[in-house]
Design a protein around this motif. Sequence first.
Motif, short mmCIF file in Angstrom:
data_model
loop_
_atom_site.label_atom_id
_atom_site.label_comp_id
_atom_site.label_asym_id
_atom_site.label_seq_id
_atom_site.Cartn_x
_atom_site.Cartn_y
_atom_site.Cartn_z
N UNK A 109 4.63 7.11 1.21
CA UNK A 109 5.03 6.08 2.16
C UNK A 109 4.49 4.73 1.70
N UNK A 110 5.39 3.79 1.46
CA UNK A 110 5.02 2.44 1.06
C UNK A 110 5.07 1.52 2.28
N UNK A 111 3.95 0.85 2.56
CA UNK A 111 3.88 -0.11 3.67
C UNK A 111 3.64 -1.50 3.14
N UNK A 112 4.02 -2.49 3.95
CA UNK A 112 3.88 -3.91 3.59
C UNK A 112 4.63 -4.24 2.30
N UNK A 113 5.78 -3.57 2.08
CA UNK A 113 6.56 -3.85 0.87
C UNK A 113 7.00 -5.30 0.87
N UNK A 142 14.71 2.51 1.95
CA UNK A 142 14.08 1.27 2.39
C UNK A 142 13.72 1.37 3.87
N UNK A 143 12.93 0.40 4.40
CA UNK A 143 12.59 0.44 5.82
C UNK A 143 13.79 0.46 6.75
N UNK A 144 14.93 -0.12 6.32
CA UNK A 144 16.12 -0.12 7.17
C UNK A 144 16.96 1.14 6.98
N UNK A 145 16.49 2.09 6.18
CA UNK A 145 17.20 3.34 5.98
C UNK A 145 18.16 3.34 4.82
N UNK A 146 18.38 2.20 4.18
CA UNK A 146 19.28 2.14 3.03
C UNK A 146 18.64 2.78 1.81
N UNK A 147 19.47 3.23 0.86
CA UNK A 147 18.98 3.94 -0.31
C UNK A 147 18.32 2.96 -1.27
N UNK A 148 17.23 3.39 -1.89
CA UNK A 148 16.56 2.59 -2.92
C UNK A 148 17.39 2.61 -4.21
N UNK A 149 17.38 1.49 -4.94
CA UNK A 149 18.21 1.35 -6.12
C UNK A 149 17.51 1.89 -7.38
N UNK A 150 18.34 2.37 -8.32
CA UNK A 150 17.89 2.84 -9.63
C UNK A 150 16.86 3.96 -9.52
N UNK A 151 17.08 4.82 -8.54
CA UNK A 151 16.24 5.99 -8.34
C UNK A 151 17.17 7.18 -8.12
N UNK A 186 8.33 1.17 7.03
CA UNK A 186 7.90 1.95 5.87
C UNK A 186 9.07 2.23 4.94
N UNK A 187 8.77 2.26 3.65
CA UNK A 187 9.70 2.76 2.65
C UNK A 187 9.26 4.19 2.34
N UNK A 188 10.11 5.15 2.69
CA UNK A 188 9.74 6.56 2.57
C UNK A 188 10.36 7.19 1.33
N UNK A 189 9.56 8.03 0.65
CA UNK A 189 10.02 8.73 -0.54
C UNK A 189 9.48 10.15 -0.50
N UNK A 190 10.34 11.11 -0.73
CA UNK A 190 9.91 12.49 -0.83
C UNK A 190 10.81 13.21 -1.81
N UNK A 195 0.84 -1.20 0.00
CA UNK A 195 0.00 0.00 0.00
C UNK A 195 0.87 1.25 0.00
N UNK A 196 0.50 2.22 -0.80
CA UNK A 196 1.24 3.47 -0.92
C UNK A 196 0.31 4.64 -0.60
N UNK A 197 0.64 5.41 0.42
CA UNK A 197 -0.12 6.63 0.73
C UNK A 197 0.74 7.83 0.38
N UNK A 198 0.08 8.88 -0.10
CA UNK A 198 0.83 9.98 -0.70
C UNK A 198 0.09 11.30 -0.55
#
Length: 625
Positions: free
Chosen positions: A465-469, A519-528, A488-492, A438-441
Amino acid sequence: MTLKMTTAVLAITAATSPLAARAQSMIELDEIIVSGGLTPIDAARYGRSATVLTGEELEERGVASVQEALRLVPGVSVSGSGASYTQVRIRGGESSHTLILIDGIEAAGGDGEYILTGLETANIERIEVLRGPQSAFYGSNASAGVINIITKKSSGSGLHYGGTVEAGSGWAVSGFVTHRGEKGGVSLTYAKRNDEGYDYSGSGGEKDGITRETWQFAADYELLPGLTMGATFRHSEETYDYDSESWTAATAGEYVVDDPTQWSDREEQTAQVWLEYESLGGRMVNRLSYERTDYDQGYNGVAPTETETEVLKYRLSYGIDGTVAAANHMVTLMLENAQDSSTTNSLYNRETNSIAAEYRGSFAPGLDLQVGIRHDDNDQFGNVTTWNAGVSYTLASGIRLHASAGKGSVNPSYYELFANDTYSGITYTGNTDLKPEENTSFDIGVEVPFAAGRGTIDVTYFNETLTDEITSVMADATTYTYINQTGDSDRQGVELAARFEATEQLSLRAAYTYLDATNPDGSVEQRRPEHTLTLGATWTSLDGRLLLNGDLRYVAGNYDAQYFGSYAVEKLPDYTVVDVSAQYAVTDTVKVTGRVLNLFDDDYSDTWGYASRGRTAYIGLSSSW
């Protein structure tokens, strides 16, 4: 980017209402967002973030493929393992969270994401990119956004035809013929490109080429006053080469291995039949449609995997204070049944029943509101409810404020649910208890005109915010399975788009995206990429007969997994690429065209280990009558 359309164009675009097609005269409309909800909407009223690229603009800028066109759009990240495997991510979401449509019909069958390869911009009327959750209108896989590729249909009365031919690192041809009469219209388009390609391994070996051929047919006809029927059909065939990957490589240069034996073929078919009835003097419109997508792909001559999706929709629109075409307040209800399947496994079949509703209202001068909600009942994992809201307010000064919020969802894939495979001693098992992601925005922005209306600049802040990734994890030393992640996977970030008519001859434009995705662990998302900047200029001369165009793209802060050496996620080198193009109108109906991609022959990559295409030049002819 004002778009002048005839009502006939709207009539046979699959996602739009054919009501206006029955008008006999040419009518100039405001720019329309065809994909903006359950029905088309004026761009000036639209509260959500969207970009429209017209076919005319793409031709002027020398853009020949859809994936290259999408690189020009703020908020969109495009990356590929060579030209034959290109993924699109919107606002830092996963590539499977972007729904790609062709004339409003899902481009990929089953549960798969649509991989862009040789999809041409020839015979494309426009590309609409909607950013932020769109599941309230389009269901699963529209969690981060929607890309709707709208093809050329009949416009204006009478017979029209034309085509293009181009050579340089292969060749391409396209053609179209359309006719519109008093009761309806018909169109037929064709495009084929034989691209010699380039060596993805970067070792100077065999070129990895792509050959793609597409036919498309569309028609609409007024059976009775107020009753119109229409249909579209598209068929594409593609063959492409690709290289192998070495899992024992120690460096990026060793990872991709030139391999002349690897190839794939894919076949795509999309079709739609619709019937629309107008009543109550235009205040009520009923539309019934059936859509089908067949997508088959095989590798190295092995029997292909066949996936398909069938969708039956009923839509009712009612203008509360006037006709649907002109009402200030309108409600729309949609009922939908979707079924998809794959030949990989009989378990890979599922059915979803959905109900959706939308309200649109225009209140005080310049204030517009859109609200939508959808409920999906899926036979594999239960129910999901998604929603979307947008507001737009234009001040007397011309400044426009816009904001939106929403919730989207993405269903677990067939493989994540039912996997039961073993490769090289490693077993992959599915998890039937998975929940949809689920993604809320929300986003908020301002569009400001300047220089007496000759320019505009739009700045938007977004937060998602992406949940249940869903991710893969090791269940034991030899088994992988899939789980919904905790956290949560956070994006802004910030999106900027600007245009400026500097003089009657010179037009300037810019787009910029800043993205922070973790990512939820704070690491950077790839190819973004963290930073993506495009700058462009178009100059016309000789009374508009000569057009010169240049585009610069700068990408920085992009990370990707190295599937070699230490297998770490590492930052890719920043890069800048410049493309140029030109066209000269020999007559009112014939143009000579030329373009050069990667003008300075720079080395760059969006994916670790995969080489980029060097400087490539093309020359061609286009005509239209």
